[in-house]
Scaffold this active site. Sequence first.
Site, PDB file in Angstrom:
ATOM      1  N   ASP A   1     -29.361  19.250  21.170  1.00  0.00           N
ATOM      2  CA  ASP A   1     -28.439  19.952  21.546  1.00  0.00           C
ATOM      3  C   ASP A   1     -26.878  19.789  20.937  1.00  0.00           C
ATOM      4  OD1 ASP A   1     -30.095  21.430  23.140  1.00  0.00           O
ATOM      5  OD2 ASP A   1     -30.267  19.952  24.618  1.00  0.00           O
TER       6      ASP A   1
ATOM      7  N   ARG B   1     -38.055  36.379  22.889  1.00  0.00           N
ATOM      8  CA  ARG B   1     -37.094  36.902  23.854  1.00  0.00           C
ATOM      9  C   ARG B   1     -36.120  37.779  23.378  1.00  0.00           C
ATOM     10  NH1 ARG B   1     -33.764  30.942  24.012  1.00  0.00           N
ATOM     11  NH2 ARG B   1     -33.450  30.978  21.729  1.00  0.00           N
TER      12      ARG B   1
ATOM     13  N   ARG C   1     -37.717  19.254  28.074  1.00  0.00           N
ATOM     14  CA  ARG C   1     -36.651  19.879  28.102  1.00  0.00           C
ATOM     15  C   ARG C   1     -36.672  20.788  29.446  1.00  0.00           C
ATOM     16  NH1 ARG C   1     -33.602  20.718  23.593  1.00  0.00           N
ATOM     17  NH2 ARG C   1     -33.081  22.819  24.256  1.00  0.00           N
TER      18      ARG C   1
ATOM     19  N   ARG D   1     -38.344  23.006  39.576  1.00  0.00           N
ATOM     20  CA  ARG D   1     -37.577  22.925  40.849  1.00  0.00           C
ATOM     21  C   ARG D   1     -38.283  23.271  42.067  1.00  0.00           C
ATOM     22  NH1 ARG D   1     -32.821  24.730  37.972  1.00  0.00           N
ATOM     23  NH2 ARG D   1     -32.092  22.948  36.796  1.00  0.00           N
TER      24      ARG D   1
ATOM     25  N   TYR E   1     -34.355  18.025  16.985  1.00  0.00           N
ATOM     26  CA  TYR E   1     -34.099  19.324  17.930  1.00  0.00           C
ATOM     27  C   TYR E   1     -32.935  18.891  18.639  1.00  0.00           C
ATOM     28  CZ  TYR E   1     -35.634  22.999  21.288  1.00  0.00           C
ATOM     29  OH  TYR E   1     -36.013  24.291  22.086  1.00  0.00           O
TER      30      TYR E   1
ATOM     31  N   GLU F   1     -35.902  38.514  19.361  1.00  0.00           N
ATOM     32  CA  GLU F   1     -35.990  37.099  18.557  1.00  0.00           C
ATOM     33  C   GLU F   1     -37.471  36.784  18.211  1.00  0.00           C
ATOM     34  OE1 GLU F   1     -33.351  34.221  20.236  1.00  0.00           O
ATOM     35  OE2 GLU F   1     -34.653  32.600  19.403  1.00  0.00           O
TER      36      GLU F   1
ATOM     37  N   ARG G   1     -39.407  25.676  11.771  1.00  0.00           N
ATOM     38  CA  ARG G   1     -39.588  27.233  12.469  1.00  0.00           C
ATOM     39  C   ARG G   1     -38.125  27.902  11.761  1.00  0.00           C
ATOM     40  NH1 ARG G   1     -44.353  29.011  12.850  1.00  0.00           N
ATOM     41  NH2 ARG G   1     -43.805  30.375  14.719  1.00  0.00           N
TER      42      ARG G   1
HETATM   43  N1  UDP Z   1     -40.850  27.609  26.624  1.00  0.00           N
HETATM   44  C1  UDP Z   1     -41.934  28.267  27.211  1.00  0.00           C
HETATM   45  N2  UDP Z   1     -41.570  29.518  27.804  1.00  0.00           N
HETATM   46  C2  UDP Z   1     -40.346  29.896  28.117  1.00  0.00           C
HETATM   47  C3  UDP Z   1     -39.273  29.101  27.536  1.00  0.00           C
HETATM   48  C4  UDP Z   1     -39.509  27.948  26.899  1.00  0.00           C
HETATM   49  O1  UDP Z   1     -43.087  27.958  26.799  1.00  0.00           O
HETATM   50  O2  UDP Z   1     -40.064  31.109  28.830  1.00  0.00           O
HETATM   51  C5  UDP Z   1     -41.002  26.290  26.156  1.00  0.00           C
HETATM   52  C6  UDP Z   1     -41.205  26.718  24.548  1.00  0.00           C
HETATM   53  O3  UDP Z   1     -42.058  25.951  23.839  1.00  0.00           O
HETATM   54  C7  UDP Z   1     -39.820  26.169  24.007  1.00  0.00           C
HETATM   55  C8  UDP Z   1     -39.528  24.992  24.901  1.00  0.00           C
HETATM   56  O4  UDP Z   1     -40.086  25.244  26.252  1.00  0.00           O
HETATM   57  O5  UDP Z   1     -39.733  25.890  22.763  1.00  0.00           O
HETATM   58  C9  UDP Z   1     -38.101  24.484  25.275  1.00  0.00           C
HETATM   59  O6  UDP Z   1     -37.445  25.691  25.772  1.00  0.00           O
HETATM   60  P1  UDP Z   1     -35.869  25.763  25.633  1.00  0.00           P
HETATM   61  O7  UDP Z   1     -35.690  26.923  26.289  1.00  0.00           O
HETATM   62  O8  UDP Z   1     -35.408  24.667  25.652  1.00  0.00           O
HETATM   63  O9  UDP Z   1     -35.653  26.437  23.796  1.00  0.00           O
HETATM   64  P2  UDP Z   1     -34.545  26.953  22.852  1.00  0.00           P
HETATM   65  O10 UDP Z   1     -33.720  27.737  23.893  1.00  0.00           O
HETATM   66  O11 UDP Z   1     -33.882  25.756  22.662  1.00  0.00           O
HETATM   67  O12 UDP Z   1     -35.159  27.474  21.910  1.00  0.00           O
END
Ligand code: UDP
Length: 376
Positions: A343, A272, A166, A170, A341, A293, A242
Site C-alpha cells: 500500500d 469492478r 487485507r 465486522r 503487494y 477493470e 497480474r
Molecule cells: N476480494 C474479493 N472480493 C471483493 C474484494 C476483494 O474476493 O469484493 C479479494 C480479492 O482476492 C482481492 C483481495 O480480496 O485481491 C484484496 O482486496 P483489496 O480490496 O485489498 O484489493 P485491491 O483494491 O488492492 O485490488
Amino acid sequence: MGAGLSGAVIGRHLAEAGHDITIIDGRDHIGGNCHTERDADTGVMLHVYGPHIFHTDDEEVWAYVNRFANFMPYKNRVKTTSQGQVFSLPINLHTINQYYGKTMRPNEARAFIASIGDQSIEEPQTFEEQALKFVGPDLYEAFFKGYTEKQWGCSPTELPASILKRLPVRFNYDDNYFFHKFQGMPEHGYTPMIEAILDHENITVTLETLYDPAMAKAYNHVFWSGPLDGYFDYALGRLGYRTLDFEKFTDEGDYQGCAVMNYGDRDVPYTRITEHKHFAPWETHDDTVCYREYSRACGPEDIPYYPIRMVDEKAMLAAYVDLAKQSKNITFVGRLGTYRYLDMDVTIREAMDTADTFLETVQNGIPMPAFVQDLL
Ligand code: UDP
C-alpha cells in the site's frame, strides 16, 4: 530509477541531507502507478492506473503526505453486486443480515457466522481456508470466490491466506473499507503531491529515459524501483504479475452512485467498475468517467500491477534476491523492486527507512544492503 512514491521520498530525504539526486523514469509523467490527471472532456480527476486511496496508522507518514498536499476527508465505502443484489463491503452486519434475510444483532451474527465457519481449520494457509473459517461457504461463494478467480486467474486454494487478511469482517454497521486511523485523498490528485516532494534544488528529474547500467558510474548509489527481475534482464525468468486492462467510458450524471462497485459473480468478466468523480466528492461535474477493470496475466509488454507470489514465483524470487545481494551500490525498493503487494503508506514508510539506512551506512563508508526488508 523511478519517479514514483519510493523514488520521490528517498530522493527528497537524501536531497535534504545535502546529496545531489538524479531521478529518471521511462514514462512521460512522474508518480508511477499513483499518477492522476484531469480528464480533458469532463474535468474529472482520473486515477489513471486504477484507484488509490490513502490510508494509514503511521502518524509520521500521515504528517509527511500532509506536508506536500492538502488532504480532503475521504472514506472508502465499497459495494459489490453479486447474485442479483447489491451488498455492502467489507462483510459487515448489513451484508450478513441482507444476505440471510435476517435482523441479527452483533452477538447473534457473530455466533451464527461462527456456527457456519469451518472451525476444523486451525491455521488457515490458503485464501479459501481463511474464507471458509471466518465467513463460511455461502458468503465465500458470493463475495470472494468468483472475484478472486477473476482477479488472480487461479483458484483461491492456490493463493495465500494473507491476501484475504487485507479485508476485515465486522459485526456492526461500519462499512469503512479500511480500519486505519487516517484516511483521505489529496485535493488535486497524487501527481501534484509527488511533484511537490520532488521540488527540491538538489533533485533533477528526467522523464522518458531508460536506465543504462553505464549511468550508475556517475553516482555513489542507485535506488531501483523498477522490476527486480528487469534489473537483471530477466536472466532467471520472469516473476509473475497480474496486469489490468481498463475500459474507460463516459456517461452523463451519476453512473453507479459510488466510487467502487465490485462484481462478485464469476460470469461477469470484469472485477469492478470505478467511477472516478466519486473519489473527489468535494468536486462537482456534470458528466462522469468510469473504468471497467479486467485482470489478466501480465505479458512482457504489459504494465505489472499485482505480484502473484505463489510457490513458483517465491522460488524464483529467492534466486533473484541472491543475485541482488551480490550486486554493489544498488538498493531495490518499492512494489516492483521488492516484488510485494504494498500500500502507499507502507511504500512511503519503507522509503523513509531506506533513506535513513543510506545515511547511516554509505555516508560512513559502510556498504548499503540490497534490500532493507526481508522479502522471503
Ligand atoms: N476480494 C474479493 N472480493 C471483493 C474484494 C476483494 O474476493 O469484493 C479479494 C480479492 O482476492 C482481492 C483481495 O480480496 O485481491 C484484496 O482486496 P483489496 O480490496 O485489498 O484489493 P485491491 O483494491 O488492492 O485490488
